[in-house]
Design a protein around this motif. Sequence first.
Motif, PDB file in Angstrom:
ATOM      1  N   LEU A 204      -4.434  -2.905   5.740  1.00 62.93           N
ATOM      2  CA  LEU A 204      -5.857  -2.688   5.976  1.00 62.93           C
ATOM      3  C   LEU A 204      -6.091  -1.217   6.273  1.00 62.93           C
ATOM      4  O   LEU A 204      -5.567  -0.682   7.255  1.00 62.93           O
ATOM      5  CB  LEU A 204      -6.343  -3.553   7.140  1.00 62.93           C
ATOM      6  N   LYS A 220     -11.262   3.358   0.643  1.00 61.84           N
ATOM      7  CA  LYS A 220     -11.422   2.576  -0.593  1.00 61.84           C
ATOM      8  C   LYS A 220     -10.397   3.008  -1.629  1.00 61.84           C
ATOM      9  O   LYS A 220      -9.746   2.164  -2.262  1.00 61.84           O
ATOM     10  CB  LYS A 220     -12.835   2.746  -1.125  1.00 61.84           C
ATOM     11  N   SER A 223      -6.853   1.984  -0.588  1.00 63.02           N
ATOM     12  CA  SER A 223      -6.623   0.537  -0.666  1.00 63.02           C
ATOM     13  C   SER A 223      -6.347   0.087  -2.092  1.00 63.02           C
ATOM     14  O   SER A 223      -5.635  -0.899  -2.322  1.00 63.02           O
ATOM     15  CB  SER A 223      -7.826  -0.225  -0.097  1.00 63.02           C
ATOM     16  N   LYS A 224      -6.896   0.811  -3.064  1.00 60.25           N
ATOM     17  CA  LYS A 224      -6.638   0.480  -4.467  1.00 60.25           C
ATOM     18  C   LYS A 224      -5.232   0.886  -4.893  1.00 60.25           C
ATOM     19  O   LYS A 224      -4.686   0.331  -5.856  1.00 60.25           O
ATOM     20  CB  LYS A 224      -7.671   1.158  -5.360  1.00 60.25           C
ATOM     21  N   TYR A 228      -1.327  -4.624  -1.880  1.00 59.78           N
ATOM     22  CA  TYR A 228      -2.022  -5.636  -1.092  1.00 59.78           C
ATOM     23  C   TYR A 228      -3.001  -4.967  -0.126  1.00 59.78           C
ATOM     24  O   TYR A 228      -3.101  -5.340   1.039  1.00 59.78           O
ATOM     25  CB  TYR A 228      -1.006  -6.506  -0.336  1.00 59.78           C
ATOM     26  N   GLN A 230      -6.657  -3.522   1.390  1.00 61.47           N
ATOM     27  CA  GLN A 230      -8.076  -3.780   1.587  1.00 61.47           C
ATOM     28  C   GLN A 230      -8.602  -2.719   2.540  1.00 61.47           C
ATOM     29  O   GLN A 230      -7.820  -1.988   3.154  1.00 61.47           O
ATOM     30  CB  GLN A 230      -8.325  -5.195   2.111  1.00 61.47           C
ATOM     31  N   TYR A 231      -9.919  -2.627   2.688  1.00 64.37           N
ATOM     32  CA  TYR A 231     -10.442  -1.549   3.520  1.00 64.37           C
ATOM     33  C   TYR A 231     -11.712  -1.969   4.241  1.00 64.37           C
ATOM     34  O   TYR A 231     -12.367  -2.946   3.874  1.00 64.37           O
ATOM     35  CB  TYR A 231     -10.707  -0.300   2.688  1.00 64.37           C
ATOM     36  N   HIS A 232     -12.021  -1.199   5.269  1.00 64.95           N
ATOM     37  CA  HIS A 232     -13.271  -1.396   6.004  1.00 64.95           C
ATOM     38  C   HIS A 232     -13.723  -0.043   6.539  1.00 64.95           C
ATOM     39  O   HIS A 232     -12.910   0.743   7.042  1.00 64.95           O
ATOM     40  CB  HIS A 232     -13.073  -2.358   7.172  1.00 64.95           C
TER      41      HIS A 232
END
Length: 260
Positions: A204, A220, A223-224, A228, A230-232
């Motif tokens: 994350l 973003k 995370s790509k 595995y 993802q981001y926030h």
Amino acid sequence: MAKFTTADDVTIDYNIHGQGQSVILVAGYSGNQATWTAQTDVLVANGLQVITYDRRNHGKSDTVNYGMRLSRHGKDLAELISVLQLKKPILLGHSMGASTIWAYLSLYGDNNIRAVITEDQVPVMLRDDNWLFGIFNADISTVVTAIEKLPHTKLTRLKISTEIKSALSQAYQPFDFQMNAPLLLNSAIQDWRDVVVREQVPHLFLAGGASPLWSADHAKFASKMAPYGQYHVFADVGHIPHIEAPDDFNQVVLNFIDTL
């Protein structure tokens, strides 16, 4: 409060709270364990074992004039995991604490790691043709100017609560920015992108929407890169979401952990 001594004779201060799935919290440059004061009890109340520690030259750990490189900090983290005989801890690092995690992964891989959370830290701090998120938009030609600017930059954007301010004040430990400048320079020139693309655990990426160091878009993009990932992004928050917006930060972290 407990201590262990590294292979190169540095005493590291650490604390263990609660029981359950282990989560190691790694503070950033000049920070100490008190920076996680708003996370510890909440994570423990949700069934997690929280481990905090002071990296060498930080907090109550030994201050020495050697080992000022991320590879050594990564080894210190590995020795902590070994001393405590931890099985698949979750690693959560803020700023240089995140880079410490990448240093660990570059040396030891992620076979004994459950997941990774990195907070407002880019895998490469200098801009190049393939990465637009250099610290203060710096590239290799302006790296010295950028790191000289960092200690004089206000990193937060939101007002910090009185309770957190009090905890940080009570746990204050002097930090020698001049002596530790080589560590900051070593961190600035690292490139962990090859580590990120080889990760085989959930990761994350967290970012402050108003971070003064770089655009929040870095989360973003990173995370790509991760298999595995993802981001926030925490809107209107500076470089330290976990003390600026602790309730939101804690909920995002717990939601991520619940998916593991």
